[in-house]
Scaffold this motif. Sequence first.
Motif, mmCIF file in Angstrom:
data_model
loop_
_atom_site.group_PDB
_atom_site.id
_atom_site.type_symbol
_atom_site.label_atom_id
_atom_site.label_comp_id
_atom_site.label_asym_id
_atom_site.label_seq_id
_atom_site.Cartn_x
_atom_site.Cartn_y
_atom_site.Cartn_z
ATOM 1 N N LYS A 482 0.948 -1.158 -0.237
ATOM 2 C CA LYS A 482 0.049 0.108 -0.109
ATOM 3 C C LYS A 482 0.942 1.363 -0.228
ATOM 4 C CE LYS A 482 -3.759 0.976 0.633
ATOM 5 N NZ LYS A 482 -4.842 1.569 -0.329
ATOM 6 N N GLU A 483 1.800 1.234 0.750
ATOM 7 C CA GLU A 483 3.009 2.415 0.784
ATOM 8 C C GLU A 483 3.254 2.548 -0.588
ATOM 9 O OE1 GLU A 483 5.852 2.495 3.701
ATOM 10 O OE2 GLU A 483 4.402 2.316 5.446
ATOM 11 N N VAL A 484 3.719 1.617 -1.362
ATOM 12 C CA VAL A 484 4.281 1.842 -2.713
ATOM 13 C C VAL A 484 3.298 2.383 -3.722
ATOM 14 C CG1 VAL A 484 5.236 0.490 -4.638
ATOM 15 C CG2 VAL A 484 6.142 0.019 -2.332
ATOM 16 N N LEU A 485 2.044 1.607 -3.669
ATOM 17 C CA LEU A 485 0.786 2.121 -4.482
ATOM 18 C C LEU A 485 0.658 3.447 -4.338
ATOM 19 C CD1 LEU A 485 -0.913 -1.241 -4.591
ATOM 20 C CD2 LEU A 485 0.709 -0.518 -6.531
ATOM 21 N N ASP A 486 0.531 3.860 -3.069
ATOM 22 C CA ASP A 486 -0.214 5.328 -2.684
ATOM 23 C C ASP A 486 0.908 6.264 -2.706
ATOM 24 O OD1 ASP A 486 -2.568 4.078 -2.124
ATOM 25 O OD2 ASP A 486 -2.146 4.038 -0.187
ATOM 26 N N PHE A 487 2.261 5.925 -3.371
ATOM 27 C CA PHE A 487 3.320 6.974 -3.178
ATOM 28 C C PHE A 487 3.273 7.748 -4.305
ATOM 29 C CE2 PHE A 487 7.462 8.583 -4.094
ATOM 30 C CZ PHE A 487 7.896 9.054 -2.841
ATOM 31 N N ASP A 488 3.226 9.046 -4.164
ATOM 32 C CA ASP A 488 3.150 10.229 -5.218
ATOM 33 C C ASP A 488 4.528 10.575 -5.859
ATOM 34 O OD1 ASP A 488 2.490 11.986 -6.794
ATOM 35 O OD2 ASP A 488 1.271 13.322 -5.638
ATOM 36 N N LEU A 489 4.816 10.375 -6.903
ATOM 37 C CA LEU A 489 6.202 10.360 -7.531
ATOM 38 C C LEU A 489 6.210 11.920 -8.090
ATOM 39 C CD1 LEU A 489 6.645 7.091 -9.331
ATOM 40 C CD2 LEU A 489 8.341 8.288 -7.626
ATOM 41 N N ARG A 490 5.111 12.863 -8.089
ATOM 42 C CA ARG A 490 4.910 14.102 -8.539
ATOM 43 C C ARG A 490 5.734 14.005 -9.987
ATOM 44 N NH1 ARG A 490 1.132 16.761 -6.536
ATOM 45 N NH2 ARG A 490 2.584 18.736 -7.001
ATOM 46 N N VAL A 491 5.358 13.699 -11.087
ATOM 47 C CA VAL A 491 5.918 13.926 -12.245
ATOM 48 C C VAL A 491 5.542 15.131 -12.631
ATOM 49 C CG1 VAL A 491 6.040 12.948 -14.510
ATOM 50 C CG2 VAL A 491 6.256 11.304 -12.398
ATOM 51 N N ASP A 492 6.292 16.043 -13.166
ATOM 52 C CA ASP A 492 6.104 17.155 -13.713
ATOM 53 C C ASP A 492 5.324 18.065 -12.690
ATOM 54 O OD1 ASP A 492 7.324 16.639 -16.112
ATOM 55 O OD2 ASP A 492 5.336 16.080 -16.992
ATOM 56 N N GLY A 493 5.812 17.809 -11.256
ATOM 57 C CA GLY A 493 4.707 18.553 -10.302
ATOM 58 C C GLY A 493 3.362 18.369 -10.256
ATOM 59 N N LYS A 494 2.808 17.381 -10.824
ATOM 60 C CA LYS A 494 1.423 17.089 -10.765
ATOM 61 C C LYS A 494 1.189 15.653 -10.022
ATOM 62 C CE LYS A 494 0.497 19.004 -15.089
ATOM 63 N NZ LYS A 494 0.135 18.959 -16.706
ATOM 64 N N PRO A 495 0.033 15.403 -9.645
ATOM 65 C CA PRO A 495 -0.055 14.272 -8.753
ATOM 66 C C PRO A 495 0.145 12.953 -9.595
ATOM 67 C CG PRO A 495 -1.710 15.815 -8.310
ATOM 68 C CD PRO A 495 -1.000 16.398 -9.311
ATOM 69 N N SER A 496 0.888 12.121 -9.096
ATOM 70 C CA SER A 496 1.295 10.795 -9.863
ATOM 71 C C SER A 496 1.635 9.741 -8.866
ATOM 72 C CB SER A 496 2.805 11.238 -10.738
ATOM 73 O OG SER A 496 2.584 12.395 -11.498
ATOM 74 N N VAL A 497 0.191 9.272 -8.330
ATOM 75 C CA VAL A 497 0.301 8.012 -7.414
ATOM 76 C C VAL A 497 0.997 6.845 -8.303
ATOM 77 C CG1 VAL A 497 -1.016 6.643 -6.030
ATOM 78 C CG2 VAL A 497 -1.047 9.222 -5.827
ATOM 79 N N VAL A 498 1.600 5.976 -7.729
ATOM 80 C CA VAL A 498 2.126 4.732 -8.515
ATOM 81 C C VAL A 498 0.788 4.009 -8.855
ATOM 82 C CG1 VAL A 498 3.337 2.539 -8.271
ATOM 83 C CG2 VAL A 498 4.172 4.811 -7.320
ATOM 84 N N SER A 499 -0.094 3.884 -8.195
ATOM 85 C CA SER A 499 -1.230 2.999 -8.762
ATOM 86 C C SER A 499 -2.027 3.744 -9.994
ATOM 87 C CB SER A 499 -2.369 2.776 -7.659
ATOM 88 O OG SER A 499 -2.694 3.937 -7.352
#
Length: 899
Positions: A482-499
Amino acid sequence: MSLLASTVNDLRRSNVGPANDKHSATVHPEARHNRTSGPVIYKDVRASLPHPDLTSHPPSTLPTMRSPWFLAAVASLVVAEDGLAGWLRYAPIPSAECYHKRLPSAIVTLNSTVGSPVHTAGKELAQGIEGIFGKNLKLVATSDKAGSEPTVTVGTVAAFIDKNSGAKFPDLIEDGFHLNNERGALYGTFHYLSLLARGNASDFTLTSNPDAPIRWTNEWNNMADGGTHGSVERGYGGKSIFFWDGKIRDDLTRAGQYARLLASLGINAAVVNNVNANASTLTPANMDGLARIADVFRPYGVQLGLSLNFASPQVLGELDTFDPLDAKVVKWWHGITDELYKRIPDMAGYLVKANSEGQPGPMTYNRTLADGANLFARALKPHGGIILFRAFVYDHRTLNQTLDWKADRANAAVNYFDHLDGQFEPNVAIQIKHGPIDFQVREPVSPLFAHLVKTPSVVELQVSQEYFGQQAHLVYIAPMWKEVLDFDLRVDGKPSVVSDIVSGRRFGRKLGGYAGVSNVGTNTTWLGSHLAMSNLYAFGRLAWNPKQTSEGMLKEWIQLTFGHDQKVIDVITKMSMQSWPAYENYSGNLGLQTLTDLLLGHFGPNPGTSDGNPWGCWTRADEDSIGMDRTVWNGTGFAGQYPAEVAARYERIETTPDNLLLWFHHVPYTHRLKSGKTVIQHFYDAHYDGSAVAQTFVPQWQSLKGHIDDERYEHMLFRLKFQAGHSLVWRDSINQFYFNKSSIPDEAGRVGNHPYRIEAEDMELDGYQSYRVSPFETASKFHCVVTSSNSTQGTASTTLSKIETGTYDLAVNYYDMALGNSTWEAYLDDKLVGRWHGDFEYHVGRASSPYIDGQTATRITFKGVSIRKGSKLKLVGKPDGKEPAPIDYVSILPEGIAD
């Protein structure tokens, strides 16, 4: 008429359209894709069964309505069970007879040929209702044959309308639930039965869409083990259910049973052979055998996938090359693919591991990984198949930490794949391990997910507990996932949750999804431990809907597996939710990964193997400092692979979470954490805290005696006792190793100070001799005793002159090697306290070892032993084979103390 249906946009291998991006509200069937819609329709002409709530949320958020039979279900039915049914037990519910009049008497299966998912759904429904309610339902082809009896109809929307000429399919109520293919009808049936089995009934239905089209398992099964029997690499639940003696098994009953479990979770494909593939899988005889596996999968809508050996054209096809751009090689792979699809028309596709850990691949010929993936993609394209190409690519032969401070295996995935984004065929998805190393107990999310914008990605999660105690330790892994899938990578400064990335939503991609390395085996528990099955269940549920909570999925699984007894639910929930933090604490923390034996079975402690090896799981620990510097300014540069916001967080010690500190930074042992503790003191404390939690698992489980059948109760009690003892081995090994390296004492005075222990080498020995253990930290005071020869009985004895008369726990730490079946006996004043055997490897799933080390170190404890001051304690060891009955130490413990 009452309805049970679901909106399942279950993309098949031939349909690469985007997945629905939400668990939506009402959708009229005619507004769906231009495909056959398949509802599960309940048509009860007299009375309707209450509709179950098919919400994907945990039970705690379900409507509170409870039917009378659910209230009566609290009484535990403790019938012996071996675990083979998993969560599909359909256990009877007491007093269910009162519901018989409201239940249908017949099941109508429309557009259903024998062996189709709809036909299977009808049979499953009959089996489930019979098991849960004790009522037999007959299967009929049309409602006419049922007469005036109430019926439940299973079929596609098109078939329903065809059978009811002129009838308009009724509009669905809000959150109406309908399906768009036969496989979806089966999924809906399993959802419905799951809720009935858990006692959840309400007047609501819900649309339920899978999060992503790819929901596969990977089964690392080998055609042969030493040329004889099928094995499972990193599998701890027995031999292969698919292969035996270099070929496909004659009896594939277990393979069909496994497909049923997978279908109940919405898993739509299984890759049946090891990613380290054997080219012989593609012989004509074995391809015929693979078709038989596909045949037993097909009724459950599970498609067969296949791992490939990249060098097969040369190894099997007798070509002089396996260059992916060579015309001969291209032709060979197209021919093999055509032959497979002749046998298996609905084959899901391929999985390929290339140019990693010695495996062949396109870079052998200076070709790109995209060249390699596209070779298979083009062969699959006419058949509608897809290829999962693994991003687990690194060359262990070039990694040398002593020569290059900036060398870092974690950089490999991005370095190999980043510049290839957009060069892959549309039916290629890159399968990425959730972290950049290898299923460690704590890793950051792989940054590669943020780099593949044009190329679909699949997250690879490991159900099999390779680095998590291998099913000999209870570890519920879903919270980490869940920690992995919920992690937000913030690609281009936008919400980018792994899932959202792997589902395809974030970048608007058509493919993507989830791959779970399950590695089930012939053990009736499938994974080697009853409680380990919670991880397989959670993987399937997360692949369908990653928004679910870890605790919610866990409680669902407990109810389905063990029943409705609230005490059972509460105790197993508490233990399971404590298990990952506890394991992380006693095996390795602060982001230092699991300090397991990297060179052998990946099971026991051996922190020294983390460094000075070519596998790249380095800690760079010395006498003053510890941790990998992965910063851009001074280290390997790995932190810079993340998008700017995340990279900035990991670049600085101040903003890096403590649980990843040593992953990203090299610091002195005296560096103070945000808690105020030094790194080394945190290490000492965490290892003591984690092992202390593991001690509580045994009494917690023992509180369930009588609430769980004896077979499963005893099975898990054995493992939990082992875990309690082995957690102490982990605690002492890691603490002793870093105390020895840093020379910094434990502020609490615990490390190296064990007042209740009697070292075996300090006892009076007859037939035993002292032996220095390697690695040193896996033995108390660095030594144990072994018998003088393989045929000589050994005795170690001592007078307990410092022990006051009273009742104690007597614990013996010994080594159970995979070289024999030694026998030990413990005596007090010549009275037998207990006898045990070195046959642990036959009773619990874990990698075996022939060495005296942390892999084989274990403990047995005799509770409530009456000891008088001056008693003589004698341990007798009888060696067997090459196992010399090793003993490390004895502890005489006041009750309630673990040392």
